[in-house]
Enzyme design. Structure first.
Site, short mmCIF file in Angstrom:
data_model
loop_
_atom_site.label_atom_id
_atom_site.label_comp_id
_atom_site.label_asym_id
_atom_site.label_seq_id
_atom_site.Cartn_x
_atom_site.Cartn_y
_atom_site.Cartn_z
N HIS A 57 0.83 -1.21 0.00
CA HIS A 57 0.00 0.00 0.00
C HIS A 57 0.86 1.26 0.00
O HIS A 57 1.82 1.35 0.76
CB HIS A 57 -0.89 0.03 1.24
CG HIS A 57 -2.07 -0.89 1.14
ND1 HIS A 57 -3.14 -0.83 1.99
CD2 HIS A 57 -2.34 -1.88 0.26
CE1 HIS A 57 -4.02 -1.75 1.64
NE2 HIS A 57 -3.55 -2.40 0.60
N TYR A 186 -9.92 5.36 6.99
CA TYR A 186 -10.16 5.79 8.38
C TYR A 186 -11.30 6.81 8.32
O TYR A 186 -11.14 7.87 7.72
CB TYR A 186 -8.92 6.50 8.95
CG TYR A 186 -7.79 5.57 9.31
CD1 TYR A 186 -6.91 5.08 8.36
CD2 TYR A 186 -7.58 5.22 10.65
CE1 TYR A 186 -5.87 4.24 8.71
CE2 TYR A 186 -6.52 4.37 11.00
CZ TYR A 186 -5.69 3.89 10.04
OH TYR A 186 -4.65 3.05 10.38
N PRO A 278 -4.84 0.57 18.60
CA PRO A 278 -4.46 0.09 17.27
C PRO A 278 -4.65 1.11 16.13
O PRO A 278 -4.32 0.80 14.99
CB PRO A 278 -5.38 -1.12 17.06
CG PRO A 278 -6.51 -0.94 18.00
CD PRO A 278 -6.02 -0.13 19.14
N LYS A 282 0.56 0.42 15.14
CA LYS A 282 1.95 0.45 15.61
C LYS A 282 2.37 -0.72 16.49
O LYS A 282 3.56 -1.00 16.60
CB LYS A 282 2.19 1.75 16.41
CG LYS A 282 2.16 3.01 15.58
CD LYS A 282 3.43 3.14 14.76
CE LYS A 282 3.36 4.23 13.73
NZ LYS A 282 3.63 3.80 12.37
N TYR A 370 3.21 7.44 10.08
CA TYR A 370 2.37 6.27 9.80
C TYR A 370 3.21 5.16 9.18
O TYR A 370 3.11 3.99 9.55
CB TYR A 370 1.21 6.67 8.88
CG TYR A 370 0.16 5.60 8.75
CD1 TYR A 370 -0.89 5.53 9.64
CD2 TYR A 370 0.24 4.64 7.74
CE1 TYR A 370 -1.85 4.54 9.55
CE2 TYR A 370 -0.72 3.65 7.63
CZ TYR A 370 -1.76 3.60 8.55
OH TYR A 370 -2.70 2.60 8.44
C1 LIG Z 1 -7.02 -8.69 19.46
C2 LIG Z 1 -5.80 -7.86 19.10
C3 LIG Z 1 -5.78 -7.16 17.90
C4 LIG Z 1 -4.66 -6.40 17.56
N1 LIG Z 1 -4.65 -5.70 16.38
C5 LIG Z 1 -3.55 -4.98 16.05
C6 LIG Z 1 -3.47 -4.28 14.84
O1 LIG Z 1 -4.40 -4.28 14.04
N2 LIG Z 1 -2.31 -3.59 14.55
C7 LIG Z 1 -1.24 -3.61 15.40
O2 LIG Z 1 -0.17 -3.03 15.09
N3 LIG Z 1 -1.29 -4.25 16.56
C8 LIG Z 1 -2.41 -4.94 16.89
N4 LIG Z 1 -2.43 -5.60 18.06
C9 LIG Z 1 -1.26 -5.51 18.90
C10 LIG Z 1 -0.17 -6.46 18.43
O3 LIG Z 1 -0.74 -7.70 18.12
C11 LIG Z 1 0.85 -6.54 19.54
O4 LIG Z 1 1.38 -5.25 19.74
C12 LIG Z 1 1.98 -7.53 19.23
O5 LIG Z 1 1.48 -8.84 19.17
C13 LIG Z 1 3.06 -7.43 20.28
O6 LIG Z 1 3.98 -8.47 20.08
P1 LIG Z 1 4.73 -9.12 21.31
O7 LIG Z 1 5.62 -10.14 20.71
O8 LIG Z 1 5.28 -8.08 22.18
O9 LIG Z 1 3.59 -9.82 22.17
P2 LIG Z 1 2.65 -11.06 21.76
O10 LIG Z 1 2.39 -11.08 20.29
O11 LIG Z 1 1.48 -10.98 22.69
O12 LIG Z 1 3.55 -12.29 22.08
C14 LIG Z 1 3.81 -12.70 23.40
C15 LIG Z 1 3.92 -14.21 23.42
O13 LIG Z 1 4.28 -14.61 24.72
C16 LIG Z 1 3.48 -15.70 25.09
N5 LIG Z 1 3.41 -15.68 26.55
C17 LIG Z 1 2.62 -14.93 27.36
N6 LIG Z 1 2.87 -15.17 28.64
C18 LIG Z 1 3.83 -16.10 28.68
C19 LIG Z 1 4.51 -16.75 29.71
N7 LIG Z 1 4.25 -16.48 31.01
N8 LIG Z 1 5.45 -17.66 29.40
C20 LIG Z 1 5.74 -17.93 28.10
N9 LIG Z 1 5.12 -17.34 27.07
C21 LIG Z 1 4.18 -16.42 27.36
C22 LIG Z 1 2.16 -15.49 24.40
O14 LIG Z 1 1.46 -16.70 24.23
C23 LIG Z 1 2.60 -14.90 23.08
O15 LIG Z 1 2.82 -15.86 22.09
C24 LIG Z 1 -3.56 -6.35 18.43
C25 LIG Z 1 -3.58 -7.05 19.63
C26 LIG Z 1 -4.71 -7.80 19.98
C27 LIG Z 1 -4.72 -8.55 21.29
#
Ligand SMILES: Cc1cc2nc3c(=O)[nH]c(=O)nc-3n(C[C@H](O)[C@H](O)[C@H](O)COP(=O)(O)OP(=O)(O)OC[C@H]3O[C@@H](n4cnc5c(N)ncnc54)[C@H](O)[C@@H]3O)c2cc1C
Length: 377
Positions: A57, A186, A278, A282, A370
């Site tokens: 995009h 948006y 969201p 980011k 963005y």
């Molecule tokens: C429903 C939803 C929709 C979203 N939509 C968007 C979007 O459209 N755009 C966007 O940019 N962001 C979005 N986000 C946010 C984005 O998904 C997160 O910012 C991103 O996943 C962060 O990555 P992370 O690796 O830090 O955490 P996570 O992706 O949450 O990964 C953490 C991992 O650690 C594991 N874990 C948790 N606790 C433990 C433990 N005690 N021991 C071992 N493993 C553990 C979990 O199972 C998971 O696999 C959304 C989030 C949600 C919940």
């Protein structure tokens, strides 16, 4: 991603994951990658499928007062966004890591950290077979999301947190239907914000601003589609094509920042340290940027023995994180109806939207944030 970057630098890692591989690979969350995130996937050799399947995009639409206005992000910045689901990124990274002999342990429960005061912290957990297990290591990267165990493992007295809860939520659906428009829309609307996004040419993801305590049971598919038509369509736009709703959920909106992102040998990265609403797309991109900074700090430490990048990690990562937090808060404030606001505030929002879509400087400010600022490593 951190495990990949470290593997390429010759540094051994063990990934402990609470969920099953299948759960991680089908968990639908983010869908928009900044160019910098794609560059990281490129760096670790994980873009084969991404380049085949991602939609590229070059802009977004801001819709207000019943008309859509395109912000030409590629024309302004020379950079693009990529539509590729987070679960697809996760799938590609897991497959590549396992193929390279990487150690990912799924279904680890009761994970805890001991010895953060020492040079060799220990992670204890119960493995998939139910056996109590320990891993002793040099460093722990707390990449375990907002509800993980890493942040709570840091004494409260050490952490400063900044929290902002928003007085509304998003109702999101995944629909088997083609995009309304080839790019994201948006929409600022008197009855609440709406967002049109897509996952592919046949799968759409749509969101509606709803009350913070909204019950999903009150929203039949018909009611959702009717409200989406109402908020997203206009005379000059093609009609929204409805399709089967494969998933629907309510997402709370919150900004949460943790300072610092390090305690001794534990480094927080991604949602364990910060979450953003969201609106600015980011969250996932910020998590990837954090680990790019952290990987470089570990590489420098193992190559030279110098801890200066490890010491700088929290400040470096937080500079970017606060930028993303501010941008996400601003995009949210610009486009949503706040019940406690005056009619004056609504007019100020419309005035700012007009400025952004009619001034080069206004459009550039939105576009460069963005699409994502360069990652400082
Ligand atoms: C429903 C939803 C929709 C979203 N939509 C968007 C979007 O459209 N755009 C966007 O940019 N962001 C979005 N986000 C946010 C984005 O998904 C997160 O910012 C991103 O996943 C962060 O990555 P992370 O690796 O830090 O955490 P996570 O992706 O949450 O990964 C953490 C991992 O650690 C594991 N874990 C948790 N606790 C433990 C433990 N005690 N021991 C071992 N493993 C553990 C979990 O199972 C998971 O696999 C959304 C989030 C949600 C919940």
């Amino acid at each position: 991603m951190l495990a990949h970057l470290l593997r390429l630098a010759g540094i051994e890692t063990i990934v402990l994951e609470a969920r099953t591989r299948d759960y991680c690979e089908t968990r639908i969350r983010a869908g928009l990658m900044e160019q910098g995130s794609v560059d990281l996937m490129e760096e670790v050799g994980a873009t084969e499928r991404l380049h085949r399947e991602a939609l590229v995009h070059g802009g977004i639409y801001l819709r207000f007062n019943g008309r859509s206005h395109r912000i030409d992000i590629h024309g302004t910045t020379g950079r693009s966004m990529y539509i590729y689901g987070q679960q697809e990124i996760v799938k590609d990274l897991i497959a590549l890591q396992l193929a390279a002999g990487g150690d990912i342990r799924f279904e680890c429960s009761d994970v805890s950290i001991d010895g953060l005061d020492s040079d060799r912290p220990t992670l204890r957990y119960v493995d998939a077979a139910g056996d109590e297990t320990r891993v002793t290591c040099d460093f722990v990267a707390g990449c375990d999301g907002f509800h993980g165990m890493s942040r709570p493992a840091i004494p409260e007295s050490v952490l400063q947190t900044y929290d902002r809860q928003y007085p509304f939520a998003w109702l999101g659906i995944l629909s088997e239907s083609p995009p309304l428009d080839p790019e994201l829309v948006y929409a600022h609307h008197p009855d609440g914000f709406a967002l049109f996004t897509m996952r592919s040419n046949t799968m759409s993801r749509l969101y509606l601003q709803v009350a913070v305590d909204e019950d999903i049971a009150n929203w039949s598919d018909d009611r959702i589609w009717s409200e989406l038509h109402h908020r997203l369509e206009g005379e000059e736009t093609p009609p929204l094509i409805e399709g089967p709703v494969l998933q629907k959920s309510i997402l709370p909106m919150r900004s949460f920042m943790t300072v610092p992102m390090r305690f001794r040998r534990l480094f927080l990265a991604g949602d364990s340290a910060h979450i953003v609403p969201p609106t600015g797309a980011k969250g996932m991109n910020l998590a990837l940027a954090d680990v790019a900074v952290l990987a470089r700090a570990f590489e420098t430490f193992y190559a030279t023995g110098s801890e200066h990048k490890l010491d700088a990690y929290s400040a470096t990562a937080l500079r970017r994180a606060w930028g993303a937090a501010r941008f996400s808060w601003w995009m949210t404030s610009l486009t949503h109806v706040f019940n406690d606001r005056l009619a004056f505030d609504n007019m100020a929002q419309l005035s700012e939207l007009h400025y952004i879509t009619s001034s080069r400087a206004g459009a550039e400010t939105l576009a460069e944030q963005y699409v994502g600022l360069p990652i400082e490593r």
